[in-house]
Motif scaffolding. Structure first.
Motif, PDB file in Angstrom:
ATOM      1  N   SER A 143       0.827  -1.221   0.000  1.00  4.89           N
ATOM      2  CA  SER A 143       0.000   0.000   0.000  1.00  4.89           C
ATOM      3  C   SER A 143       0.851   1.256   0.000  1.00  4.89           C
ATOM      4  CB  SER A 143      -0.911   0.015   1.224  1.00  4.89           C
ATOM      5  OG  SER A 143      -1.761  -1.086   1.223  1.00  4.89           O
ATOM      6  N   ILE A 144       1.813   1.304   0.883  1.00  2.00           N
ATOM      7  CA  ILE A 144       2.677   2.490   0.962  1.00  2.00           C
ATOM      8  C   ILE A 144       3.439   2.674  -0.342  1.00  2.00           C
ATOM      9  CG2 ILE A 144       4.721   3.432   2.120  1.00  2.00           C
ATOM     10  CD1 ILE A 144       3.592   2.221   4.726  1.00  2.00           C
ATOM     11  N   PHE A 145       3.944   1.569  -0.875  1.00  2.00           N
ATOM     12  CA  PHE A 145       4.668   1.631  -2.147  1.00  2.00           C
ATOM     13  C   PHE A 145       3.761   2.136  -3.263  1.00  2.00           C
ATOM     14  CE2 PHE A 145       6.233  -0.346  -6.077  1.00  2.00           C
ATOM     15  CZ  PHE A 145       7.532   0.160  -6.093  1.00  2.00           C
ATOM     16  N   ALA A 146       2.551   1.584  -3.353  1.00  2.00           N
ATOM     17  CA  ALA A 146       1.632   1.951  -4.433  1.00  2.00           C
ATOM     18  C   ALA A 146       1.166   3.396  -4.324  1.00  2.00           C
ATOM     19  CB  ALA A 146       0.425   1.015  -4.431  1.00  2.00           C
ATOM     20  N   ILE A 147       0.945   3.864  -3.124  1.00  2.00           N
ATOM     21  CA  ILE A 147       0.399   5.217  -2.941  1.00  2.00           C
ATOM     22  C   ILE A 147       1.475   6.286  -3.059  1.00  2.00           C
ATOM     23  CG2 ILE A 147      -0.731   6.771  -1.298  1.00  2.00           C
ATOM     24  CD1 ILE A 147      -2.172   4.281  -0.169  1.00  2.00           C
ATOM     25  N   PHE A 148       2.632   6.057  -2.469  1.00  2.00           N
ATOM     26  CA  PHE A 148       3.586   7.141  -2.305  1.00  2.00           C
ATOM     27  C   PHE A 148       4.796   7.125  -3.231  1.00  2.00           C
ATOM     28  CE2 PHE A 148       1.467   6.851   1.875  1.00  2.00           C
ATOM     29  CZ  PHE A 148       0.895   8.105   1.865  1.00  2.00           C
ATOM     30  N   VAL A 149       5.077   6.026  -3.907  1.00  2.00           N
ATOM     31  CA  VAL A 149       6.246   5.986  -4.778  1.00  2.00           C
ATOM     32  C   VAL A 149       5.832   6.468  -6.171  1.00  2.00           C
ATOM     33  CG1 VAL A 149       7.952   4.491  -5.864  1.00  2.00           C
ATOM     34  CG2 VAL A 149       7.356   4.148  -3.484  1.00  2.00           C
ATOM     35  N   ASN A 150       6.416   7.552  -6.604  1.00  2.00           N
ATOM     36  CA  ASN A 150       6.060   8.130  -7.898  1.00  2.00           C
ATOM     37  C   ASN A 150       6.641   7.359  -9.066  1.00  2.00           C
ATOM     38  OD1 ASN A 150       4.578  10.218  -6.784  1.00  2.00           O
ATOM     39  ND2 ASN A 150       6.384  11.533  -6.578  1.00  2.00           N
ATOM     40  N   ASN A 151       7.868   6.926  -8.961  1.00  2.00           N
ATOM     41  CA  ASN A 151       8.551   6.245 -10.058  1.00  2.00           C
ATOM     42  C   ASN A 151       8.571   4.742  -9.782  1.00  2.00           C
ATOM     43  OD1 ASN A 151       9.953   5.832 -12.359  1.00  2.00           O
ATOM     44  ND2 ASN A 151      11.903   6.644 -11.602  1.00  2.00           N
ATOM     45  N   GLN A 152       7.446   4.066 -10.069  1.00  2.00           N
ATOM     46  CA  GLN A 152       7.334   2.638  -9.804  1.00  2.00           C
ATOM     47  C   GLN A 152       7.954   1.847 -10.947  1.00  2.00           C
ATOM     48  OE1 GLN A 152       3.116   2.253  -9.381  1.00  2.00           O
ATOM     49  NE2 GLN A 152       3.099   3.113  -7.337  1.00  2.00           N
ATOM     50  N   PRO A 153       8.536   0.699 -10.634  1.00  2.00           N
ATOM     51  CA  PRO A 153       9.144  -0.115 -11.688  1.00  2.00           C
ATOM     52  C   PRO A 153       8.079  -0.662 -12.649  1.00  2.00           C
ATOM     53  CG  PRO A 153       9.192  -1.265  -9.577  1.00  2.00           C
ATOM     54  CD  PRO A 153       8.695   0.120  -9.311  1.00  2.00           C
ATOM     55  N   GLY A 154       8.495  -1.040 -13.847  1.00  2.00           N
ATOM     56  CA  GLY A 154       7.581  -1.520 -14.875  1.00  2.00           C
ATOM     57  C   GLY A 154       6.814  -2.770 -14.484  1.00  2.00           C
ATOM     58  N   TRP A 155       7.455  -3.650 -13.715  1.00  2.00           N
ATOM     59  CA  TRP A 155       6.780  -4.886 -13.322  1.00  2.00           C
ATOM     60  C   TRP A 155       5.585  -4.624 -12.419  1.00  2.00           C
ATOM     61  CZ3 TRP A 155       6.488  -5.639  -8.126  1.00  2.00           C
ATOM     62  CH2 TRP A 155       7.459  -5.020  -7.339  1.00  2.00           C
ATOM     63  N   PHE A 156       5.498  -3.428 -11.838  1.00  2.00           N
ATOM     64  CA  PHE A 156       4.403  -3.100 -10.920  1.00  2.00           C
ATOM     65  C   PHE A 156       3.122  -2.735 -11.670  1.00  2.00           C
ATOM     66  CE2 PHE A 156       2.362  -0.791  -7.384  1.00  2.00           C
ATOM     67  CZ  PHE A 156       2.575  -1.710  -6.370  1.00  2.00           C
ATOM     68  N   ASN A 157       3.234  -2.482 -12.991  1.00  2.00           N
ATOM     69  CA  ASN A 157       2.058  -2.095 -13.774  1.00  2.00           C
ATOM     70  C   ASN A 157       0.960  -3.155 -13.775  1.00  2.00           C
ATOM     71  OD1 ASN A 157       2.996   0.428 -14.438  1.00  2.00           O
ATOM     72  ND2 ASN A 157       3.970  -0.282 -16.327  1.00  2.00           N
ATOM     73  N   TRP A 158       1.319  -4.426 -13.731  1.00  2.00           N
ATOM     74  CA  TRP A 158       0.297  -5.466 -13.745  1.00  2.00           C
ATOM     75  C   TRP A 158      -0.584  -5.375 -12.504  1.00  2.00           C
ATOM     76  CZ3 TRP A 158      -0.458  -9.291 -10.158  1.00  2.00           C
ATOM     77  CH2 TRP A 158       0.576  -9.536  -9.259  1.00  2.00           C
ATOM     78  N   ILE A 159      -0.029  -4.956 -11.389  1.00  2.00           N
ATOM     79  CA  ILE A 159      -0.831  -4.790 -10.171  1.00  2.00           C
ATOM     80  C   ILE A 159      -1.805  -3.633 -10.362  1.00  2.00           C
ATOM     81  CG2 ILE A 159      -0.789  -4.235  -7.716  1.00  2.00           C
ATOM     82  CD1 ILE A 159       1.897  -5.687  -7.545  1.00  2.00           C
ATOM     83  N   ASN A 160      -1.323  -2.517 -10.924  1.00  2.00           N
ATOM     84  CA  ASN A 160      -2.207  -1.383 -11.179  1.00  2.00           C
ATOM     85  C   ASN A 160      -3.336  -1.764 -12.129  1.00  2.00           C
ATOM     86  OD1 ASN A 160      -0.930   0.572  -9.553  1.00  2.00           O
ATOM     87  ND2 ASN A 160       0.586   0.970 -11.143  1.00  2.00           N
ATOM     88  N   GLU A 161      -3.012  -2.505 -13.193  1.00  2.00           N
ATOM     89  CA  GLU A 161      -4.037  -2.918 -14.156  1.00  2.00           C
ATOM     90  C   GLU A 161      -5.033  -3.882 -13.523  1.00  2.00           C
ATOM     91  OE1 GLU A 161      -1.857  -4.473 -17.447  1.00  2.00           O
ATOM     92  OE2 GLU A 161      -0.946  -2.515 -17.902  1.00  2.00           O
ATOM     93  N   THR A 162      -4.558  -4.809 -12.715  1.00  2.00           N
ATOM     94  CA  THR A 162      -5.451  -5.755 -12.036  1.00  2.00           C
ATOM     95  C   THR A 162      -6.376  -5.025 -11.077  1.00  2.00           C
ATOM     96  OG1 THR A 162      -3.764  -7.484 -12.203  1.00  2.00           O
ATOM     97  CG2 THR A 162      -5.524  -7.823 -10.604  1.00  2.00           C
ATOM     98  N   MET A 163      -5.843  -4.084 -10.312  1.00  2.00           N
ATOM     99  CA  MET A 163      -6.663  -3.342  -9.364  1.00  2.00           C
ATOM    100  C   MET A 163      -7.658  -2.438 -10.090  1.00  2.00           C
ATOM    101  SD  MET A 163      -5.906  -4.635  -6.570  1.00  2.00           S
ATOM    102  CE  MET A 163      -6.860  -3.636  -5.475  1.00  2.00           C
TER     103      MET A 163
END
Length: 161
Positions: A116-136
């Motif tokens: 949660s903290i990573f998703a909310i507050f980190v502006n420059n997220q790695p590319g592998w994290f996009n699948w989590i954003n798309e799923t959510m």
């Protein structure tokens, strides 16, 4: 505490909501909404959990209270964060609150808190994290389908008591 204490707290909270709604107090006009019902129901679960020392009710109490506060904030405050990470943060807080009293669920709570903290507050997220954003994003759009599926599953499974 009596066995029906939770029902009593729920009835008192809901009754207070509708009474205050009928009284139309100007100071409480922002609270005449459905998120307030979630807040009251969550608070009833928490009061019951602590007063009866039945700590299994902490988890749903924190979830309902957190969702109620979040939806109230979205409706009334322009600065409120509207991000899927808030939902995982609420679940993380529920796990950690329960873990304080029962010593169970600290690992899932910590994992969800970090996500949660990573998703909310980190502006420059790695590319592998996009699948989590798309799923959510998909879950946010089609969550009623998940509820329908869960309901059908509960209807079709037999109780194992």
């Amino acid at each position: 505490m009596k066995k029906n204490g939770l029902v009593a707290f729920l009835l008192i909270g809901i009754g207070l909501f509708f009474l205050l709604r009928e009284l139309r107090l100007p100071i409480l006009t922002d609270f005449y909404s459905w998120p307030t019902l979630l807040i009251l129901i969550g608070t009833a679960f928490l009061i019951y959990a602590f007063s009866s020392r039945d700590f299994k009710n902490l988890f749903p109490g924190v979830i309902l209270l957190g969702l109620g506060i979040h939806f109230h904030g979205l409706a009334h405050y322009s600065f409120w964060i509207d991000h899927w990470g808030i939902y995982t943060l609420i679940v993380a807080i529920a796990f950690l609150t329960r873990a304080i009293k029962t010593k169970k669920g600290i690992i899932p709570g910590m994992i969800l808190l970090i996500i949660s903290i990573f998703a909310i507050f980190v502006n420059n997220q790695p590319g592998w994290f996009n699948w989590i954003n798309e799923t959510m994003d998909w879950i946010e759009r089609f969550w009623p389908v998940l509820l329908i599926g869960l309901g059908i599953y509960l209807l079709l499974t037999k109780k194992k008591y």
